[in-house]
Scaffold this active site. Sequence first.
Site, PDB file in Angstrom:
ATOM      1  N   GLU A 152       1.025   3.892   1.908  1.00  0.00           N
ATOM      2  CA  GLU A 152       1.460   4.180   3.207  1.00  0.00           C
ATOM      3  C   GLU A 152       2.440   3.276   3.640  1.00  0.00           C
ATOM      4  OE1 GLU A 152      -3.286   4.664   3.584  1.00  0.00           O
ATOM      5  OE2 GLU A 152      -1.862   3.373   2.543  1.00  0.00           O
ATOM      6  N   CYS A 192      -6.451   2.220   5.462  1.00  0.00           N
ATOM      7  CA  CYS A 192      -7.217   0.803   6.008  1.00  0.00           C
ATOM      8  C   CYS A 192      -6.481   0.556   7.497  1.00  0.00           C
ATOM      9  CB  CYS A 192      -6.764  -0.161   4.975  1.00  0.00           C
ATOM     10  SG  CYS A 192      -5.084  -0.826   4.998  1.00  0.00           S
ATOM     11  N   CYS A 199      -2.947  -0.590   7.396  1.00  0.00           N
ATOM     12  CA  CYS A 199      -1.949   0.891   7.200  1.00  0.00           C
ATOM     13  C   CYS A 199      -1.882   1.716   8.609  1.00  0.00           C
ATOM     14  CB  CYS A 199      -2.394   1.726   6.052  1.00  0.00           C
ATOM     15  SG  CYS A 199      -1.802   0.918   4.474  1.00  0.00           S
ATOM     16  N   HIS A 216       0.982  -1.129   0.201  1.00  0.00           N
ATOM     17  CA  HIS A 216       0.002  -0.213   0.148  1.00  0.00           C
ATOM     18  C   HIS A 216       0.770   1.108   0.090  1.00  0.00           C
ATOM     19  CE1 HIS A 216      -3.972  -1.793   1.693  1.00  0.00           C
ATOM     20  NE2 HIS A 216      -3.447  -2.561   0.880  1.00  0.00           N
TER      21      HIS A 216
END
Length: 149
Positions: free
Chosen positions: A54, A82, A85, A52
């Site tokens: 992040e 999410c 993260c 992801h």
Amino acid sequence: MSPNDFMREALVEAQKALKFNEVPIGAVVVYKDLIIGRGYNTRESDEYALSHAEINAIREASKVMGGWRLTDCDIYVTIEPCPMCCGAIFQSRIRSITYGAPDPKAGACGSIFNLFELNGLNHYATIQAGVLEEECKALMQNFFKERRS
């Protein structure tokens, strides 16, 4: 630089994801008004669920800082993080999260739940939502609209 400026930099990262047909989410990690980590979604390219925006930005920032503790750092993300993260943000001790648009299906900063409101944690990040929300939301909506057609 202002929060809008940093979010514009996160949007630059999200645009990079588009070039690789990735979900267009971007993130930047900031320390003392300097961007020390940049990331965008690379899940499809990496064939790895953890790639992801992040996570990628945190990884880069940790290398710059020479360790995993990003205590005096802030993260700017185009879409609400999410649970995974948020866990990475919690574990890296980032002090604040600023995001653009909410994620009603997976957001862990208030949309589904707020990780940082749970009692008993040893670290809490502050959260600011809605910075350049319309631009961040439009990027995602256009991506999924094009995929459906």
